[in-house]
Structures are given as C-alpha cells and as structure tokens.
Motif scaffolding. Structure first.
Motif, short mmCIF file in Angstrom:
data_model
loop_
_atom_site.label_atom_id
_atom_site.label_comp_id
_atom_site.label_asym_id
_atom_site.label_seq_id
_atom_site.Cartn_x
_atom_site.Cartn_y
_atom_site.Cartn_z
N SER A 112 0.82 -1.21 0.00
CA SER A 112 0.00 0.00 0.00
C SER A 112 0.85 1.26 0.00
O SER A 112 0.34 2.36 -0.17
CB SER A 112 -0.93 0.01 1.22
N ASN A 113 2.15 1.13 0.20
CA ASN A 113 3.03 2.30 0.25
C ASN A 113 4.20 2.14 -0.73
O ASN A 113 5.35 2.09 -0.34
CB ASN A 113 3.58 2.49 1.67
N LEU A 114 3.87 2.07 -2.00
CA LEU A 114 4.90 1.87 -3.02
C LEU A 114 4.96 3.06 -3.97
O LEU A 114 3.96 3.73 -4.22
CB LEU A 114 4.60 0.61 -3.84
N SER A 115 6.16 3.28 -4.49
CA SER A 115 6.33 4.33 -5.49
C SER A 115 5.87 3.81 -6.86
O SER A 115 5.66 2.61 -7.04
CB SER A 115 7.80 4.74 -5.58
N LYS A 116 5.73 4.71 -7.83
CA LYS A 116 5.32 4.30 -9.18
C LYS A 116 6.32 3.33 -9.79
O LYS A 116 5.95 2.38 -10.47
CB LYS A 116 5.16 5.53 -10.07
N ASP A 117 7.63 3.59 -9.55
CA ASP A 117 8.66 2.71 -10.10
C ASP A 117 8.57 1.31 -9.50
O ASP A 117 8.75 0.30 -10.19
CB ASP A 117 10.05 3.31 -9.83
N GLN A 118 8.29 1.25 -8.19
CA GLN A 118 8.15 -0.05 -7.54
C GLN A 118 6.94 -0.80 -8.05
O GLN A 118 7.00 -2.01 -8.29
CB GLN A 118 8.05 0.14 -6.02
N ILE A 119 5.84 -0.09 -8.25
CA ILE A 119 4.63 -0.71 -8.79
C ILE A 119 4.89 -1.24 -10.19
O ILE A 119 4.50 -2.37 -10.53
CB ILE A 119 3.47 0.31 -8.81
N SER A 120 5.56 -0.44 -11.01
CA SER A 120 5.90 -0.87 -12.38
C SER A 120 6.78 -2.11 -12.34
O SER A 120 6.59 -3.05 -13.13
CB SER A 120 6.62 0.27 -13.11
N GLY A 121 7.72 -2.15 -11.40
CA GLY A 121 8.60 -3.31 -11.28
C GLY A 121 7.85 -4.57 -10.88
O GLY A 121 8.12 -5.66 -11.41
N ILE A 122 6.88 -4.42 -9.97
CA ILE A 122 6.09 -5.57 -9.53
C ILE A 122 5.27 -6.13 -10.69
O ILE A 122 5.19 -7.34 -10.89
CB ILE A 122 5.16 -5.17 -8.36
N ILE A 123 4.66 -5.24 -11.46
CA ILE A 123 3.84 -5.68 -12.59
C ILE A 123 4.70 -6.42 -13.62
O ILE A 123 4.29 -7.43 -14.19
CB ILE A 123 3.11 -4.48 -13.23
N ASN A 124 5.92 -5.94 -13.83
CA ASN A 124 6.84 -6.64 -14.74
C ASN A 124 7.19 -8.03 -14.19
O ASN A 124 7.33 -9.00 -14.96
CB ASN A 124 8.11 -5.82 -14.95
#
Length: 294
Positions: A112-124
C-alpha cells in the motif's frame, strides 16, 4: 529518430499482445474454516493432472494454511521478490503433482506504500510469473478485510466457497455485498462461481446455491454461477492431519471425485470462452493498484 521510436513502440505493443497470460482463478470465502485453502490446493492438483501448469499464490498473508497442507516450507516468499531482490523463480516452491507454490509473506502488506517505479517493477515481475503457468490460483484470506476485497475486485474469475451453515451463508452474502458496493467493481467482467463444501449430497449443494443466489439476485442485482459441491468427507480431515492433500492421500474418495469434476468443468469453460479478455496476474496487480488510487 521519431520513426525508429515509433517502430520500437509498435514492436513492444505486439510483443505485449503475444505475451502468454495465465488464467487467474481467485478462491475466497466469507469466513474462515469453510475449506477454502483445501479447495485451492486440491483444485490445483486436479488441474495439473489435466495437463495444466499450475501455481498457487498464497495471499492469506501472515498465515500458512497452504504450506501446512502441502507439507512444505518455502525458503523465500513474495515479499523477498518484491523487496529483497529475489528472482521470481527463487520464490516458487515445488509442490506435489508438479504444481508450484508461492508464499505471500506478511511483508506483502507494504504494497500500500509503493512508489510508481516499484509498482511498475512488480507488474513486470508478474509478467514473468504469467509466462511460467497456464493457471494461477490465488488463495485469499477469509472475510472482508481490505486485502481480500482488493484481490477479489481485481479478479475476473472468482470461486466463492461456502457451506450449508447459516453463518457461512450470511458471511458469503456479506462479502458479495461489500464487493458490489465498492468502487471499481465491474459485475459484467467478473465471473463469480459458488462451490458448496461439506454438503450432504449434490442436491444439497444446489439447494445451497439457490438459497444464496436468490438473495444475491434480489438485493444485489449480481449474477452468480454454480460450479459444484463437495460432500462432507472425513478423509479431508485425515489428509490435513497427515499434511497431505486429500487428492494424494485418499484419491478415490467422494470429495476428490467432486473436485476432479469441477476442475474438468473449469477446463471446459476455458475452451468455450474467449481468451481476449484475459489479463493474467500482471493485469490483476495492475488493476489492484489502479483501484487503490480511486
């Protein structure tokens, strides 16, 4: 340079369209103790026996029901992949009958506390997991916690496990009601299929479905389908005590035969339905993060 960039974008888009996307089935329940995790594990085994590459994602964060039932102890969990730099293959634990298993880990709450870059990395990362499986089964927590609602809202295919007990029926309805009134829920793009567990017989399972579905249709204006029923079977409890899935410990029991039939039905449904709407686990996480921003 503009033409070259446009070409790269076109190639990237074509690659994304050709990307193998797993079928994601989310298994949930309105309350604990109704056999949800047992259903997830044994359904995975039956689907694997039907020739599918199956991975279970234990999203019942902080608990280890799936681990206990499989008799396995993973070295790493999903949190190690997201926050610890582990490769997706490192966190997949081998289970029986060629199924894979990923422990969610309690650290997943930090999503719930992630940056946009971290979210993008998780989706990848999830794209990577999509390429390794035909079917990914998500075993959620029970009840109407934020984590459960987030996961179900983002899912296009949901299996709702309930029993004939009045409290189980009431809690299943409460879960559906919460989902229905939560922003981001799209009833037309969500297939909810009920499984009756610990029923007296098959007729009892269908009666259970009719009882719950009539209330759901009347007050929530939602569509719910019936997948099947699993009769009460003492061998299920015996298998849990042995830390073995009942599909392996007692493969010829009535409960296993019922789960096998439901797995076959799910495969048949896959062949008759279009795959164009499939988004895979990567799409599920992407939608989940998008819903949280609303």
């Amino acid at each position: 340079m503009d033409q070259a960039q446009q070409l790269r974008n076109i190639i990237k888009q074509q690659n994304m369209q050709q990307q193998h996307l797993a079928r994601v089935i989310t298994v949930t329940s309105g309350k604990g103790g109704v056999g949800k995790s047992n259903m997830s594990v044994n359904m995975a085994i039956q689907l694997s026996r039907l020739g599918k590459k199956v991975i279970i994602l234990d999203a019942d964060f902080g608990l280890a029901n799936v681990e206990v039932m499989l008799g396995t102890r993973p070295k790493y969990n999903m949190a190690d992949m997201i926050f610890g730099g582990k490769d997706i293959r490192d966190v997949i634990c081998k289970g029986p009958e060629n199924i894979g298993f990923i422990s969610g880990g309690s650290g997943i709450k930090e999503l719930s506390n992630l940056s946009k870059d971290q979210i993008s990395g998780i989706i990848n990362m999830m794209y990577g997991l999509d390429s390794l499986a035909d079917i990914i089964i998500i075993d959620t927590g029970a009840g109407i916690s934020d984590a459960v609602i987030d996961m179900v809202l983002a899912s296009s295919e949901v299996l709702l496990v309930t029993t004939p007990e009045p409290t189980s029926i009431t809690d299943a309805y409460a879960l559906l009601k919460t989902i229905n009134k939560t922003p981001g829920f799209n009833a037309e793009n969500t297939r909810i299929r009920m499984i009756g567990n610990r029923t007296l017989n098959m007729s009892d399972g269908y009666d259970l479905y009719n009882k719950l579905n009539s209330v759901v249709e009347r007050f929530l204006n939602m569509k719910m389908e019936y997948l099947g029923a699993v009769p009460f079977d003492v061998n299920l409890t015996k298998a849990v005590m042995r830390q073995q899935p009942v599909s392996i410990a007692y493969p010829n029991t009535p409960a296993v035969k019922s789960i096998k039939a439901m797995a076959k039905t799910l495969i048949d449904m896959e062949q008759s339905e279009t795959k164009s709407v499939r988004t895979g686990l990567s799409g599920l996480f992407s939608k989940m993060f998008h819903n949280r921003k609303k």
